[in-house]
Design a protein around this motif. Structure first.
Motif, PDB file in Angstrom:
ATOM      1  N   LEU A 143       0.844  -1.157  -0.225  1.00 37.81           N
ATOM      2  CA  LEU A 143       0.067  -0.095  -0.192  1.00 37.81           C
ATOM      3  C   LEU A 143       0.884   1.072   0.080  1.00 37.81           C
ATOM      4  O   LEU A 143       1.550   1.499   0.861  1.00 37.81           O
ATOM      5  CB  LEU A 143      -0.828   0.119   1.164  1.00 37.81           C
ATOM      6  CG  LEU A 143      -1.900   1.285   1.344  1.00 37.81           C
ATOM      7  CD1 LEU A 143      -2.817   1.329   0.452  1.00 37.81           C
ATOM      8  CD2 LEU A 143      -2.622   1.206   2.773  1.00 37.81           C
ATOM      9  N   ALA A 258      -8.824   3.542  -1.058  1.00 40.67           N
ATOM     10  CA  ALA A 258      -7.610   2.935  -1.682  1.00 40.67           C
ATOM     11  C   ALA A 258      -8.039   2.651  -3.023  1.00 40.67           C
ATOM     12  O   ALA A 258      -9.148   2.119  -3.381  1.00 40.67           O
ATOM     13  CB  ALA A 258      -7.134   1.769  -0.959  1.00 40.67           C
ATOM     14  N   PRO A 288      -4.392   6.749  -2.013  1.00 45.51           N
ATOM     15  CA  PRO A 288      -3.776   5.548  -1.578  1.00 45.51           C
ATOM     16  C   PRO A 288      -3.869   4.303  -2.521  1.00 45.51           C
ATOM     17  O   PRO A 288      -4.891   4.161  -3.075  1.00 45.51           O
ATOM     18  CB  PRO A 288      -4.364   4.860  -0.206  1.00 45.51           C
ATOM     19  CG  PRO A 288      -4.766   6.133   0.352  1.00 45.51           C
ATOM     20  CD  PRO A 288      -5.142   6.910  -0.610  1.00 45.51           C
TER      21      PRO A 288
END
Length: 295
Positions: A143, A258, A288
């Motif tokens: 990540l 994300a 992200p």
């Protein structure tokens, strides 16, 4: 994403980007993600103004000093269990990335987290980026948290966008990882396939393309995830400026927490001619970015 390893630079320099990184990290933790978190850092020769022989003889001492500095820097910034400082013999991005990736695997972590250094322009193209190197080459879910966004710009509840390649759908292992990750923080999911503009070369290079429609493939994946009790939606979106930019724009509209891309096998020719959509998504997005790449 219960167990996370966070890779941080051992440098003492204050960095405004790191403040954004810590804020985003705390947002995830406060929502239930990463309940078990540790930090890893790596010292290497380029960090110190000394001959390489001196560095080799002083590595143990330098590692202890870096550990003390890291403890001071991250104290009370986020929840963590422990900090580990590794010692590298070279400053190669690939080597450093491989070290932290292997460490994350040995720890049994679900994800490795790195902070983007926000490098742009000519230096980026010449020197590359540690976060990009780790995210795209590490054989471990990674990540990347970028410095361009504040927690108030995320959706009120956890939400993730998953880019789907219908020519190579996610494996059962991929879906299990995504399911566990979403369940950890109670995240909703959007499965997105970007329908590309007609390209003769692209059509020639497509491998394993199914006779099923993209929508039916997405719905099949959606049904599998919904059986686990997840809130899942699917969308087929026509390509705009580019496939990667279209996915980034969709994620921006959703204020996603994300963007997840799934690494799939590619032929060498296809890689060279088409490039990496994941790399482009990582460069274009300010949100992200999670690369699901396991080996």
């Amino acid at each position: 994403m219960k167990k996370a390893v966070i890779a941080l630079s051992p440098s003492q320099d204050l960095d405004e980007n790191l403040d954004h990184f810590y804020e985003t990290l705390k947002l995830f933790q406060n929502s239930g993600f990463f309940p078990e978190t540790s930090v890893v850092s790596v010292i290497h020769p380029a960090l110190y103004m000394m001959p390489s022989t001196w560095y080799r003889d002083s590595r143990a001492r330098l590692a202890k000093e870096a550990l003390v500095n890291l403890e001071k820097r991250v104290q009370q910034r986020f929840k963590l269990q422990n900090i580990k400082v590794l010692q590298a013999a070279t400053d190669s991005l690939e080597y450093l990335g491989s070290m932290v990736s292997r460490y994350a695997q040995r720890c049994g972590s679900d994800v490795l987290i790195v902070a983007s250094n926000d490098r742009t322009g000519l230096p980026h193209w010449i020197l590359g980026s540690f976060s990009e190197t780790v995210a795209l080459l590490a054989r471990h879910p990674t990540l990347v948290i970028k410095p361009h966004i504040s927690p108030k710009e995320f959706a009120a509840t956890p939400h993730m966008v998953v880019g789907i390649d219908v020519a190579v759908p996610p494996t059962s292992q991929d879906l299990r990882w995504i399911t566990e990750a979403a369940k950890t923080g109670g995240a909703a999911l959007d499965l997105v396939y970007v329908n590309p503009k007609p390209r003769l070369l692209l059509n020639t290079l497509q491998q394993g393309k199914s006779a099923k429609s993209p929508q039916s493939i997405l719905e099949s994946i959606q049904n599998k995830l919904q059986k686990s009790g997840l809130d899942v939606h699917s969308s087929v979106v026509d390509e705009g400026d580019s496939i990667s930019q279209t996915l980034v724009d969709f994620a921006e509209q959703k204020k996603t927490w994300a963007i997840i891309t799934i690494a799939v096998p590619r032929s060498t020719l296809r890689k060279r001619l088409l490039g990496s959509h994941a790399r482009r998504v990582l460069r274009h997005t300010r949100r992200p970015f999670l690369s699901l790449h396991k080996g």
